[in-house]
Design a protein around this motif. Structure first.
Motif, PDB file in Angstrom:
ATOM      1  N   THR A 265      -2.864  -2.366  -3.165  1.00  0.00           N
ATOM      2  CA  THR A 265      -3.903  -2.294  -2.142  1.00  0.00           C
ATOM      3  C   THR A 265      -4.021  -0.837  -1.712  1.00  0.00           C
ATOM      4  O   THR A 265      -3.023  -0.119  -1.667  1.00  0.00           O
ATOM      5  CB  THR A 265      -3.514  -3.176  -0.938  1.00  0.00           C
ATOM      6  OG1 THR A 265      -3.364  -4.527  -1.394  1.00  0.00           O
ATOM      7  CG2 THR A 265      -4.536  -3.116   0.168  1.00  0.00           C
ATOM      8  N   THR A 266      -5.223  -0.410  -1.392  1.00  0.00           N
ATOM      9  CA  THR A 266      -5.426   0.949  -0.890  1.00  0.00           C
ATOM     10  C   THR A 266      -5.879   0.889   0.564  1.00  0.00           C
ATOM     11  O   THR A 266      -6.362  -0.153   1.036  1.00  0.00           O
ATOM     12  CB  THR A 266      -6.497   1.708  -1.705  1.00  0.00           C
ATOM     13  OG1 THR A 266      -7.776   1.076  -1.491  1.00  0.00           O
ATOM     14  CG2 THR A 266      -6.153   1.734  -3.191  1.00  0.00           C
ATOM     15  N   THR A 267      -5.743   1.998   1.238  1.00  0.00           N
ATOM     16  CA  THR A 267      -6.223   2.064   2.625  1.00  0.00           C
ATOM     17  C   THR A 267      -7.740   1.857   2.661  1.00  0.00           C
ATOM     18  O   THR A 267      -8.264   1.276   3.614  1.00  0.00           O
ATOM     19  CB  THR A 267      -5.841   3.404   3.283  1.00  0.00           C
ATOM     20  OG1 THR A 267      -6.325   4.482   2.470  1.00  0.00           O
ATOM     21  CG2 THR A 267      -4.330   3.526   3.431  1.00  0.00           C
TER      22      THR A 267
ATOM     23  N   THR B 274       0.862  -1.184   0.000  1.00  0.00           N
ATOM     24  CA  THR B 274       0.000   0.000   0.000  1.00  0.00           C
ATOM     25  C   THR B 274       0.892   1.226   0.000  1.00  0.00           C
ATOM     26  O   THR B 274       1.780   1.353   0.859  1.00  0.00           O
ATOM     27  CB  THR B 274      -0.903  -0.012   1.262  1.00  0.00           C
ATOM     28  OG1 THR B 274      -1.567  -1.280   1.347  1.00  0.00           O
ATOM     29  CG2 THR B 274      -1.932   1.095   1.225  1.00  0.00           C
TER      30      THR B 274
END
Length: 181
Positions: free
Chosen positions: A141-143, A113
């Protein structure tokens, strides 16, 4: 009010080689201990304090952020890797000890991320490039991805998931080989 959700996400550790090259400084005893204390053991201390103060809610959820470094080697990440492995062990133990109180404890393993913490890891640009190639969804991946998974686990029925590592990475960690483009 009682605490229903605890999120343990600390990115504060020493990023140095165990065995340094000639032009490097290796990790010290104090740096190793500090990294494990901050990034792993603090979860236990937090839970102890909250338990002793009777602040943990029934059907509560405790989440701890881990990484693939908990089970794989990454350059300069040795102390953090050890901390993540210890954190995962703490999650298992807390899950067993808090189970009778109907409190679940899980580790969340996000994929790579792009955060300020990632940018501090030596070789982060290469990590991003490899993650983009490994991830079946062709993105990092994102938060927000991680927040959605935690939200799902906080819903009714999520309390039965406890003691393990939940991959929140779109499948990134299961890919072991990336061919040439």
């Amino acid at each position: 009010p009682l605490i229903k959700v605890i999120m343990h996400s600390l990115a504060f550790g020493t990023l140095r080689a165990f065995v340094p090259k000639k032009d490097e400084v290796g990790i010290t005893h104090a740096q190793m201990e500090m990294t494990l204390d901050v990034m792993a053991h603090s979860l236990v201390y937090w839970v102890q304090e909250l338990y002793l103060a009777n602040l943990l809610a029934e059907k509560g959820r405790i989440f701890a952020m881990t990484s693939s470094g908990g089970h794989s080697a990454i350059p300069y990440y040795g102390a953090v890797s050890a901390a993540k492995a210890a954190l995962e062990s703490h999650v298992r133990q807390l899950s067993v000890e808090l189970g009778p109180l109907d409190i679940s404890v899980s580790a969340i393993m996000a994929g790579v991320t792009d955060t300020p913490a990632l940018r501090k890891i030596p070789g982060n640009t290469e990590m991003i490039d490899i993650a983009l190639k490994k991830n079946p969804r062709n993105r990092l991946t994102t938060t927000k991805d991680v927040a959605k998974i935690i939200s799902l686990l906080c819903k009714e029925g999520g309390e039965w998931i406890s003691g393990g590592i939940i991959n929140a990475d779109g499948g990134e960690d299961i890919v072991s080989y990336v061919g040439q483009n």
